[in-house]
Design a protein around this motif. Sequence first.
Motif, mmCIF file in Angstrom:
data_model
loop_
_atom_site.group_PDB
_atom_site.id
_atom_site.type_symbol
_atom_site.label_atom_id
_atom_site.label_comp_id
_atom_site.label_asym_id
_atom_site.label_seq_id
_atom_site.Cartn_x
_atom_site.Cartn_y
_atom_site.Cartn_z
ATOM 1 N N UNK A 1 0.810 -1.209 0.000
ATOM 2 C CA UNK A 1 0.000 0.000 0.000
ATOM 3 C C UNK A 1 0.848 1.265 0.000
ATOM 4 N N UNK A 2 0.155 2.385 -0.046
ATOM 5 C CA UNK A 2 0.821 3.691 0.076
ATOM 6 C C UNK A 2 0.878 4.025 1.562
ATOM 7 N N UNK A 3 2.060 4.146 2.163
ATOM 8 C CA UNK A 3 2.157 4.323 3.618
ATOM 9 C C UNK A 3 1.504 5.628 4.083
ATOM 10 N N UNK A 4 0.783 5.557 5.200
ATOM 11 C CA UNK A 4 0.188 6.752 5.790
ATOM 12 C C UNK A 4 1.249 7.732 6.290
ATOM 13 N N UNK A 5 2.471 7.256 6.451
ATOM 14 C CA UNK A 5 3.547 8.138 6.916
ATOM 15 C C UNK A 5 3.806 9.273 5.931
ATOM 16 N N UNK A 6 3.398 9.082 4.670
ATOM 17 C CA UNK A 6 3.611 10.122 3.670
ATOM 18 C C UNK A 6 2.773 11.372 3.951
ATOM 19 N N UNK B 1 3.053 17.471 -6.015
ATOM 20 C CA UNK B 1 2.776 16.520 -7.092
ATOM 21 C C UNK B 1 3.188 15.130 -6.636
ATOM 22 N N UNK B 2 2.337 14.149 -6.933
ATOM 23 C CA UNK B 2 2.683 12.755 -6.657
ATOM 24 C C UNK B 2 1.995 11.868 -7.687
ATOM 25 N N UNK B 3 2.693 10.814 -8.087
ATOM 26 C CA UNK B 3 2.103 9.849 -9.012
ATOM 27 C C UNK B 3 2.530 8.438 -8.612
ATOM 28 N N UNK B 4 1.528 7.580 -8.437
ATOM 29 C CA UNK B 4 1.745 6.164 -8.107
ATOM 30 C C UNK B 4 1.178 5.281 -9.227
ATOM 31 N N UNK B 5 0.923 5.868 -10.372
ATOM 32 C CA UNK B 5 0.229 5.219 -11.490
ATOM 33 C C UNK B 5 0.976 3.981 -11.982
ATOM 34 N N UNK C 1 -5.888 4.674 -0.064
ATOM 35 C CA UNK C 1 -5.033 5.847 -0.262
ATOM 36 C C UNK C 1 -5.027 6.649 1.039
ATOM 37 N N UNK C 2 -3.880 7.164 1.486
ATOM 38 C CA UNK C 2 -3.858 7.972 2.719
ATOM 39 C C UNK C 2 -4.916 9.070 2.665
ATOM 40 N N UNK C 3 -5.793 9.092 3.655
ATOM 41 C CA UNK C 3 -6.937 10.003 3.645
ATOM 42 C C UNK C 3 -6.612 11.300 4.372
ATOM 43 N N UNK C 4 -5.918 12.114 3.689
ATOM 44 C CA UNK C 4 -5.554 13.436 4.178
ATOM 45 C C UNK C 4 -4.915 14.208 3.052
ATOM 46 N N UNK C 5 -4.902 15.519 3.197
ATOM 47 C CA UNK C 5 -4.292 16.352 2.150
ATOM 48 C C UNK C 5 -2.784 16.131 2.115
ATOM 49 N N UNK D 1 -5.619 -2.583 -6.581
ATOM 50 C CA UNK D 1 -6.861 -2.363 -5.845
ATOM 51 C C UNK D 1 -6.767 -1.179 -4.888
ATOM 52 N N UNK D 2 -6.271 -0.047 -5.366
ATOM 53 C CA UNK D 2 -6.282 1.160 -4.544
ATOM 54 C C UNK D 2 -7.713 1.678 -4.427
ATOM 55 N N UNK D 3 -8.021 2.280 -3.282
ATOM 56 C CA UNK D 3 -9.371 2.770 -3.056
ATOM 57 C C UNK D 3 -9.332 3.952 -2.094
ATOM 58 N N UNK D 4 -10.468 4.611 -1.932
ATOM 59 C CA UNK D 4 -10.550 5.806 -1.097
ATOM 60 C C UNK D 4 -10.286 7.048 -1.919
ATOM 61 N N UNK D 5 -10.779 8.156 -1.425
ATOM 62 C CA UNK D 5 -10.656 9.406 -2.165
ATOM 63 C C UNK D 5 -9.220 9.619 -2.643
ATOM 64 N N UNK D 6 -9.109 10.044 -3.967
ATOM 65 C CA UNK D 6 -10.147 10.475 -4.918
ATOM 66 C C UNK D 6 -10.765 9.328 -5.719
ATOM 67 N N UNK D 7 -10.404 8.069 -5.412
ATOM 68 C CA UNK D 7 -10.998 6.912 -6.075
ATOM 69 C C UNK D 7 -12.251 6.493 -5.310
ATOM 70 N N UNK D 8 -13.010 5.544 -5.815
ATOM 71 C CA UNK D 8 -14.186 5.070 -5.082
ATOM 72 C C UNK D 8 -13.813 4.556 -3.695
#
Length: 590
Positions: free
Chosen positions: A535-540, A548-552, A560-564, A579-586
């Motif tokens: 996953x994408x670590x919440x530490x980020x 700018x960030x891209x994990x494509x 996805x870490x739920x914070x700005x 299977x990434x999910x959460x804002x800005x994805x579903x």
Amino acid sequence: MQFLRWVFNLLLILSFLDIFSENISQTTALAPAVCSAADRASLLGFKARILKDTTDILSSWTGPDCCDGGWEGVQCNPVTGRVTGLQLQRNDKDSDIYMRGTLSPYLGNLHFLEIMVISGMKHITGRIPESFSNLTHLSQLVLEDNSLGGNIPPGLGHLALLQTLSLNGNHLRGQIPSTLGSFKNLMQITVARNLLTGPVPLTFKSLQNLQYLDLSYNLLSSTIPEFVGQFKNLTFIDLSNNQFTGQIPASLFSLVNLLDLSLSNNKLTGNIPDQIGSLKSLTSLQLSANQLTGHIPLSISRLQNLWYLNLSRNGLSDPLPGTISNGIPSLLSIDLSYNNFSLGTVPNWIRSRQLSDVHLAGCKLKGTLPSFAKPDSLSSIDLSDNYFTDGISNFFTNMSSLQKVKLANNQLKFDVSEIKFPAGVSLIDLHSNQIVGPLSRIINNRTSRFLEVFDVSRNQISGGIPEFTEGMSLKVLNIASNKISGHIPGSISNLIELERLDTSRNHITGTIPSSLGLLLKLEWLDLSINGLTGGIPNSLLQIADLRHASFRANLLCGEIPQGRPFNIFPPAAYAHNNCLCGKPLPPCRG
């Protein structure tokens, strides 16, 4: 007899009292006057408008006497007790040192003020008070590197004794007031790094004592006025980074005392006038990023004191004047990049000189990389966007002073194992060549101590990403579009100065290390088109300045870490994963 003794004693007492009175008078005359109550009130009015002071200057403003030397930055006339100087200056780049607030109109009541310097405070906002027009004794007004806005008050033109006006580095808008042309004694005017618009006022033709003119980094337009050539005492002109149009006025070349001339980054057209050879004192000439055409004039070789020459990013064409080979004897830095030159090879008069900077990017150079007769003097080389081929093995030999090297977008073919960079190099840009070999041969303990920018993208570099040791200075690391494999090491957290990281379009696997979140200065992150899992670590979320960030196009999964700013980046930044999910994805299920 007794009467005479009494008279004698009386005269003795009167004499003593006279001497005592005279001593008291002398003592009183020598004692410095106490600060004027009105001036003290004006200073405290300024202090009241400063809401936060991390400089600790204003903490010394206590007590009844502002002239006793205890009030930092305040100078007084010792006889009258009136405030004559206010100098609050910080050149420290530390973002934690500043004043936050506005300039108080009460400062306009310091009627005997001769010098006002409020500089480098960063967060002083608001307008320049109109009341400053009352400071008729002012000879220096310096309000640099704050955050002042609004227009320049026209009333400043009433300050008849002003010699220095510096408003650099603010957010000032509107046109330069025509009233500023009334300064008969003005020697220096600098309003650089603002948002000023319109032309240079015609009233400026009255500034006959002007020695220093800096209007750079604004939005000024129209043509450069011919009357600038009337300022016979001028030694410095910087009109760069504006929107000036038209031709370079010939009158400029009558300024025999001129040392520095910068007209870069404008929209100037026409030729470089042949009269440029008349500037006998000139040491620096910057005409880059305009629309100048024609040839470099022959007369330029007569500039005996010129050490810095930048004519890059214009439409200048061949041939170079042959007289340059014996002229410009003081030349140390030359930039002819991105014109219409077809040089073929680096001219011998450049290779044979003791130069510090050689920038010939986009000059249609061919063949092998050049050898320089005095390589130990070179500190910066830019030969990007040419047609160099073959290897690089001996190019850096004896370049002991080299700090910056750009050889990007050529056709160089070599193994990185052949390279031996100087120990003090801070910038390496080799992108878009045909380089092979392991990354570890470039990034190692020997080369990385001072290295700040490293770009080898769009090559054929292989192997893994090396471990990073503490004390590295890297700010930009771009290894995109290579054949790099393996994982991102957790030791990447040692790159505490890193601002830009691009590892995209490689064969990197493994998980994104949570230690990446310790790179608090990171502004750009691109890990796209690899084989990353997990996953994408919440530490980020700790990286507050990420823009700018891209994990494509990886194999990532989870929320996805739920914070700005991660939940407001565009969905494309996370597309084509497992299977990434959460804002800005579903939203995630379960």
